[in-house]
Design a protein around this motif. Structure first.
Motif, PDB file in Angstrom:
ATOM      1  N   HIS A  58       0.814  -1.222   0.000  1.00 23.12           N
ATOM      2  CA  HIS A  58       0.000   0.000   0.000  1.00 23.12           C
ATOM      3  C   HIS A  58       0.850   1.277   0.000  1.00 23.12           C
ATOM      4  O   HIS A  58       0.320   2.377  -0.087  1.00 23.12           O
ATOM      5  CB  HIS A  58      -0.985   0.000   1.191  1.00 23.12           C
ATOM      6  N   LEU A  59       2.187   1.106   0.061  1.00 27.15           N
ATOM      7  CA  LEU A  59       3.079   2.259  -0.073  1.00 27.15           C
ATOM      8  C   LEU A  59       3.639   2.381  -1.494  1.00 27.15           C
ATOM      9  O   LEU A  59       4.500   3.215  -1.752  1.00 27.15           O
ATOM     10  CB  LEU A  59       4.245   2.161   0.917  1.00 27.15           C
ATOM     11  N   HIS A  60       3.138   1.544  -2.401  1.00 25.57           N
ATOM     12  CA  HIS A  60       3.594   1.603  -3.800  1.00 25.57           C
ATOM     13  C   HIS A  60       2.829   2.690  -4.552  1.00 25.57           C
ATOM     14  O   HIS A  60       2.054   2.421  -5.468  1.00 25.57           O
ATOM     15  CB  HIS A  60       3.439   0.232  -4.478  1.00 25.57           C
ATOM     16  N   THR A  61       3.055   3.923  -4.128  1.00 22.46           N
ATOM     17  CA  THR A  61       2.421   5.084  -4.747  1.00 22.46           C
ATOM     18  C   THR A  61       3.527   6.086  -5.108  1.00 22.46           C
ATOM     19  O   THR A  61       4.646   5.975  -4.595  1.00 22.46           O
ATOM     20  CB  THR A  61       1.426   5.753  -3.779  1.00 22.46           C
ATOM     21  N   PRO A  62       3.239   7.066  -5.982  1.00 21.17           N
ATOM     22  CA  PRO A  62       4.269   8.036  -6.363  1.00 21.17           C
ATOM     23  C   PRO A  62       4.931   8.728  -5.180  1.00 21.17           C
ATOM     24  O   PRO A  62       6.156   8.902  -5.163  1.00 21.17           O
ATOM     25  CB  PRO A  62       3.493   9.029  -7.234  1.00 21.17           C
ATOM     26  N   MET A  63       4.135   9.113  -4.167  1.00 20.68           N
ATOM     27  CA  MET A  63       4.684   9.834  -3.013  1.00 20.68           C
ATOM     28  C   MET A  63       5.802   9.019  -2.340  1.00 20.68           C
ATOM     29  O   MET A  63       6.880   9.543  -2.025  1.00 20.68           O
ATOM     30  CB  MET A  63       3.572  10.118  -2.010  1.00 20.68           C
ATOM     31  N   TYR A  64       5.561   7.726  -2.132  1.00 16.61           N
ATOM     32  CA  TYR A  64       6.547   6.889  -1.447  1.00 16.61           C
ATOM     33  C   TYR A  64       7.649   6.418  -2.397  1.00 16.61           C
ATOM     34  O   TYR A  64       8.751   6.077  -1.959  1.00 16.61           O
ATOM     35  CB  TYR A  64       5.841   5.714  -0.763  1.00 16.61           C
ATOM     36  N   TYR A  65       7.356   6.419  -3.684  1.00 20.50           N
ATOM     37  CA  TYR A  65       8.392   6.163  -4.682  1.00 20.50           C
ATOM     38  C   TYR A  65       9.446   7.261  -4.604  1.00 20.50           C
ATOM     39  O   TYR A  65      10.650   6.993  -4.583  1.00 20.50           O
ATOM     40  CB  TYR A  65       7.735   6.124  -6.067  1.00 20.50           C
ATOM     41  N   PHE A  66       8.999   8.511  -4.520  1.00 20.22           N
ATOM     42  CA  PHE A  66       9.925   9.637  -4.371  1.00 20.22           C
ATOM     43  C   PHE A  66      10.627   9.581  -3.016  1.00 20.22           C
ATOM     44  O   PHE A  66      11.822   9.865  -2.911  1.00 20.22           O
ATOM     45  CB  PHE A  66       9.183  10.966  -4.517  1.00 20.22           C
ATOM     46  N   LEU A  67       9.878   9.225  -1.986  1.00 22.93           N
ATOM     47  CA  LEU A  67      10.442   9.186  -0.635  1.00 22.93           C
ATOM     48  C   LEU A  67      11.542   8.131  -0.520  1.00 22.93           C
ATOM     49  O   LEU A  67      12.571   8.363   0.127  1.00 22.93           O
ATOM     50  CB  LEU A  67       9.327   8.917   0.386  1.00 22.93           C
ATOM     51  N   SER A  68      11.345   6.982  -1.149  1.00 27.18           N
ATOM     52  CA  SER A  68      12.375   5.937  -1.099  1.00 27.18           C
ATOM     53  C   SER A  68      13.630   6.376  -1.857  1.00 27.18           C
ATOM     54  O   SER A  68      14.756   6.061  -1.454  1.00 27.18           O
ATOM     55  CB  SER A  68      11.843   4.614  -1.660  1.00 27.18           C
ATOM     56  N   ASN A  69      13.444   7.124  -2.956  1.00 27.71           N
ATOM     57  CA  ASN A  69      14.600   7.664  -3.681  1.00 27.71           C
ATOM     58  C   ASN A  69      15.313   8.734  -2.858  1.00 27.71           C
ATOM     59  O   ASN A  69      16.546   8.825  -2.895  1.00 27.71           O
ATOM     60  CB  ASN A  69      14.160   8.244  -5.024  1.00 27.71           C
ATOM     61  N   LEU A  70      14.543   9.543  -2.110  1.00 24.32           N
ATOM     62  CA  LEU A  70      15.154  10.536  -1.218  1.00 24.32           C
ATOM     63  C   LEU A  70      15.981   9.833  -0.147  1.00 24.32           C
ATOM     64  O   LEU A  70      17.090  10.276   0.192  1.00 24.32           O
ATOM     65  CB  LEU A  70      14.067  11.398  -0.569  1.00 24.32           C
ATOM     66  N   SER A  71      15.465   8.733   0.380  1.00 26.46           N
ATOM     67  CA  SER A  71      16.205   7.956   1.387  1.00 26.46           C
ATOM     68  C   SER A  71      17.491   7.383   0.804  1.00 26.46           C
ATOM     69  O   SER A  71      18.531   7.357   1.470  1.00 26.46           O
ATOM     70  CB  SER A  71      15.326   6.823   1.929  1.00 26.46           C
ATOM     71  N   PHE A  72      17.415   6.915  -0.447  1.00 32.91           N
ATOM     72  CA  PHE A  72      18.616   6.399  -1.114  1.00 32.91           C
ATOM     73  C   PHE A  72      19.668   7.495  -1.253  1.00 32.91           C
ATOM     74  O   PHE A  72      20.857   7.282  -0.976  1.00 32.91           O
ATOM     75  CB  PHE A  72      18.249   5.831  -2.492  1.00 32.91           C
ATOM     76  N   ILE A  73      19.232   8.680  -1.679  1.00 34.93           N
ATOM     77  CA  ILE A  73      20.151   9.818  -1.839  1.00 34.93           C
ATOM     78  C   ILE A  73      20.764  10.202  -0.492  1.00 34.93           C
ATOM     79  O   ILE A  73      21.971  10.440  -0.385  1.00 34.93           O
ATOM     80  CB  ILE A  73      19.417  11.022  -2.466  1.00 34.93           C
ATOM     81  N   ASP A  74      19.932  10.262   0.556  1.00 34.91           N
ATOM     82  CA  ASP A  74      20.423  10.613   1.897  1.00 34.91           C
ATOM     83  C   ASP A  74      21.441   9.593   2.405  1.00 34.91           C
ATOM     84  O   ASP A  74      22.453   9.957   3.020  1.00 34.91           O
ATOM     85  CB  ASP A  74      19.254  10.703   2.880  1.00 34.91           C
ATOM     86  N   LEU A  75      21.152   8.316   2.162  1.00 35.75           N
ATOM     87  CA  LEU A  75      22.064   7.249   2.591  1.00 35.75           C
ATOM     88  C   LEU A  75      23.423   7.395   1.902  1.00 35.75           C
ATOM     89  O   LEU A  75      24.482   7.321   2.548  1.00 35.75           O
ATOM     90  CB  LEU A  75      21.439   5.890   2.259  1.00 35.75           C
ATOM     91  N   CYS A  76      23.395   7.620   0.598  1.00 33.81           N
ATOM     92  CA  CYS A  76      24.644   7.782  -0.164  1.00 33.81           C
ATOM     93  C   CYS A  76      25.380   9.056   0.253  1.00 33.81           C
ATOM     94  O   CYS A  76      26.606   9.045   0.422  1.00 33.81           O
ATOM     95  CB  CYS A  76      24.339   7.821  -1.659  1.00 33.81           C
ATOM     96  N   GLN A  77      24.633  10.133   0.414  1.00 30.62           N
ATOM     97  CA  GLN A  77      25.229  11.423   0.791  1.00 30.62           C
ATOM     98  C   GLN A  77      25.952  11.314   2.125  1.00 30.62           C
ATOM     99  O   GLN A  77      27.091  11.775   2.282  1.00 30.62           O
ATOM    100  CB  GLN A  77      24.122  12.484   0.869  1.00 30.62           C
ATOM    101  N   SER A  78      25.301  10.689   3.093  1.00 31.30           N
ATOM    102  CA  SER A  78      25.904  10.543   4.418  1.00 31.30           C
ATOM    103  C   SER A  78      27.146   9.644   4.361  1.00 31.30           C
ATOM    104  O   SER A  78      28.143   9.904   5.031  1.00 31.30           O
ATOM    105  CB  SER A  78      24.868   9.960   5.378  1.00 31.30           C
ATOM    106  N   THR A  79      27.087   8.596   3.547  1.00 32.58           N
ATOM    107  CA  THR A  79      28.203   7.657   3.448  1.00 32.58           C
ATOM    108  C   THR A  79      29.407   8.286   2.758  1.00 32.58           C
ATOM    109  O   THR A  79      30.558   7.946   3.053  1.00 32.58           O
ATOM    110  CB  THR A  79      27.752   6.391   2.693  1.00 32.58           C
ATOM    111  N   VAL A  80      29.167   9.217   1.856  1.00 34.20           N
ATOM    112  CA  VAL A  80      30.260   9.926   1.184  1.00 34.20           C
ATOM    113  C   VAL A  80      31.011  10.817   2.176  1.00 34.20           C
ATOM    114  O   VAL A  80      32.236  10.954   2.086  1.00 34.20           O
ATOM    115  CB  VAL A  80      29.710  10.785   0.013  1.00 34.20           C
TER     116      VAL A  80
END
Length: 314
Positions: A58-80
């Motif tokens: 039920h989280l397979h919607t555009p809003m959470y699609y963007f949110l999961s990509n934001l989390s991916f970016i944040d994870l990579c940014q912090s690891t860098v």
């Protein structure tokens, strides 16, 4: 002759020394522990958000699609940024090689720029959901979401490549101490013994574009959103609409406020020590806060989390 000397100086600089966040060794251990905890929370929070969004249907919607990509970016940014920063606190002389420094600069720029545009895409998604609810599924189709995500990463790639490519042309003198805790544009340019006019022009142009283009998109979206919310007669409906936007607004304010403080001040006014403090917010604090803000203030995420925990432990 001058060109030969510049080339000689450039070739002799094979590594830099990162000055770190502070020069007071007595607070290095407390800061190490603090930022270690922040990094662990960041990794767990963002990985958790990506996993939760992927596994909860039920989280397979555009809003959470963007949110999961934001989390991916944040994870990579912090690891860098954060692991190298932690090394700073436990080593006497934190040396980073020239290739490592340029690589860190590239990926930092890629993810920080992508984050800004991702927040703009999320604002557009909220605009479509609140202002055009009947057309939402057609406006935010799979193709539209994919195109927005592709555009976000392409902006990050192009800008990061341009900045890093121009940095490779800069000649560095033997003054090799970077007054920062990571390889950032402005501290690196301060070490140059060649002209940095093109680099500074690029920082100004891309900085203005990458701050104001997403901000104008976000502001325009929220002007229409607020207008639509004010036309909702139900108090409960207004409250629900505001709650879906408030977390996004708080993240936007923290990210853009600290980034603008670092990059849009004249060099005569800005202080690199102040810049270090402001950069801590958008490189370390924001990636930790994003999953916490979106999970604590989002009923759908809380419900999905409870269901997942029940499956695991019951």
């Amino acid at each position: 002759m001058q060109t030969e000397m510049a080339a000689e100086n450039h070739s002799s600089v094979t590594e830099f020394i990162l000055a770190g966040l502070t020069e007071r060794p007595q607070i290095h251990l407390p800061l190490f522990l603090l930022f270690l905890v922040i990094y662990v929370v960041t990794v767990l929070g963002n990985l958790g958000m990506i996993t939760l969004t992927g596994l909860s249907s039920h989280l397979h919607t555009p809003m959470y699609y963007f949110l999961s990509n934001l989390s991916f970016i944040d994870l990579c940014q912090s690891t860098v940024i954060t692991p190298r920063m932690l090394v700073n606190f436990v080593t006497e002389k934190n040396i980073i090689s020239y290739p490592e420094c340029i690589t860190q600069l590239y990926f930092f720029l890629l993810f920080i720029i992508a984050e800004g545009y991702m927040l703009a895409a999320m604002a557009y998604d909220r605009y479509a959901a609140i202002c055009s609810p009947l057309l939402y599924n057609s406006i935010m189709s799979h193709q539209a979401c994919f195109s927005l995500i592709w555009g976000v990463y392409m902006m990050g790639l192009v800008c990061a490549f341009s900045h890093t490519g121009c940095m490779l042309r800069v000649h560095f003198c033997k003054l090799d101490v970077i007054n920062h805790y990571f390889c950032d544009l402005l501290p690196l340019l301060k070490l140059s013994c060649s002209s940095t006019y093109v680099n500074e022009l690029l920082v100004l142009c891309f900085g203005a574009l990458n701050i104001f283009a997403p901000i104008l998109t976000i502001l325009s979206s929220y002007i229409f959103i607020i207008s639509s919310i004010l036309h909702i007669r139900s108090l409960e409906g207004r409250s629900k609409a505001f709650s879906t936007c408030s977390s996004h607004i708080s993240v936007v304010a923290t990210l853009y406020g600290s980034a603008a403080f670092m990059y849009l001040q004249p060099s005569s006014v800005s202080s690199m020590d102040q810049g270090k403090v402001s950069s801590v917010f958008y490189t370390i604090v924001v990636p930790m806060l994003n999953p916490l803000i979106y999970s604590l203030r989002n009923k759908d995420v809380n419900v999905a989390l409870k269901k997942m925990l029940e499956r695991i432990f019951l």
